[in-house]
Design an enzyme around this catalytic site. Structure first.
Site, short mmCIF file in Angstrom:
data_model
loop_
_atom_site.label_atom_id
_atom_site.label_comp_id
_atom_site.label_asym_id
_atom_site.label_seq_id
_atom_site.Cartn_x
_atom_site.Cartn_y
_atom_site.Cartn_z
N CYS A 60 0.80 -1.23 0.00
CA CYS A 60 0.00 0.00 0.00
C CYS A 60 0.84 1.28 0.00
O CYS A 60 0.43 2.29 -0.57
CB CYS A 60 -0.99 0.00 1.16
SG CYS A 60 -0.26 -0.15 2.79
N HIS A 66 -3.21 1.79 6.82
CA HIS A 66 -3.41 1.90 5.37
C HIS A 66 -3.07 3.31 4.90
O HIS A 66 -3.29 4.30 5.62
CB HIS A 66 -4.86 1.57 5.06
CG HIS A 66 -5.19 1.53 3.61
ND1 HIS A 66 -4.50 0.75 2.71
CD2 HIS A 66 -6.14 2.20 2.88
CE1 HIS A 66 -5.01 0.93 1.49
NE2 HIS A 66 -5.99 1.81 1.58
#
Length: 320
Positions: A91, A166
């Protein structure tokens, strides 16, 4: 998320030095800086600013999210570059690519330029698959996140589920503020941005603050990074201009800013060298020295007692 993923992508720290070295590996002349405030003065010092990279503690979405002003609207026809996250630990690099892939006239290395060109016109899922299958990109990503040399797996220690963090990107594309989150099916539109100083930044600030406000008061599971031009070339050109015979002026402030940039880069280089280094040899040498001096067994017994105490308290047992 685990330190290592079956796909071969390792977990990456949210650190400006890590992101900046990744950008330089990709041939992109930008840097990443920590952002501790979104006030106008702090942002003015970072201009030109291309994107914000927001790290947060991921929690499952709910039906009530639609009433939250930070949610925005899906845009299936997003005209820019957007890739899905198809492996767990990619990510950070994916956030970088989703940002720089939408910067016009981007200067980059040949491999990145070819990758961006090759994925033109692909849907986000296919683009994500192509990106994460690029060996050279995975190697660049993993360069500053070496796999763990020691594992506690198989010891039967109690484990709690790890929190997942994230990265998402906020940036303007064709006059509209977008949120690019590789875990969402489409780019998220947050409305048109005003022209003038800090137009898109003001809207991004409102969206990010609204998102933070959905967490408990006092929560600190956030990090905000700014993708910006490298200020050193401009500062050095400004210094040369002001020290020329025709434009002599006070240059103390410019010298201080240049010195600060060099010091920051030296710190990043040192920290990154530590990230690359395998400290297992050092740990082994210390254990041997303790054994030879007769201090290893007492230290081991103390460690056992400390571990039992932590387990009895229900503390997380990490590999770090």
């Amino acid at each position: 998320m685990s330190g290592e993923d079956e796909s071969g992508w390792n977990l990456t720290e949210s650190d400006p030095g890590v992101f900046t070295e990744l950008l330089h590996t990709l041939g992109v002349p930008f840097i990443v800086d920590d952002l501790y405030s979104l006030d106008p003065d702090s942002l003015a010092a970072l201009q030109p600013l291309h994107a914000l990279i927001f790290l947060f503690k991921w929690v499952p979405s709910s039906s009530s999210d639609s009433a939250n002003p930070s949610v925005g609207t899906y845009d299936p026809g997003f005209p820019g570059f957007f890739a899905h996250q198809v492996v767990n630990n990619a990510c950070a690099t994916l956030a970088v690519l989703n940002a720089i892939g939408n910067i016009p006239s981007l200067s980059s290395g040949e491999q990145l330029a070819n990758l961006l060109s090759f994925t033109t016109g692909m849907d986000p899922q296919t683009r994500g698959l192509v990106i994460t299958s690029a060996d050279w990109l995975r190697e660049a990503h993993n360069a500053l996140s070496p796999p763990s040399a020691v594992s506690l797996d198989g010891l039967g220690l109690p484990r709690k589920s790890e929190d997942a963090y994230h990265f998402v990107v906020y940036l303007p594309v064709t006059g509209v503020l977008y949120e690019l989150d590789g875990l969402k099916p489409h780019a998220v539109q947050h409305g048109a941005v005003e022209d003038g100083r800090g137009g898109w930044i003001n809207k991004a600030r409102d969206v990010i603050e609204a998102r933070i406000n959905t967490y408990p008061v006092g929560a600190l599971e956030f990090s905000l990074l700014a993708l910006r031009d490298d200020p050193l070339p401009a500062l050095e050109a400004q210094l040369q201009h002001q020290t020329s015979g025709e434009h002599m002026s006070d240059t103390a402030d410019i010298h201080a800013r240049i010195a600060n940039e060099h010091a920051k880069r030296e710190r990043w280089a040192f920290e990154n060298s530590l990230r690359r280094h395998n400290h297992l040899g050092l740990a082994h040498a210390l254990l041997v020295a303790l054994a030879k001096s007769g201090h290893l067994e007492p230290a081991k017994e103390q460690a056992k007692i400390a571990m039992k105490t932590r387990i009895s308290r229900g503390e997380d047992i990490d590999e770090d």
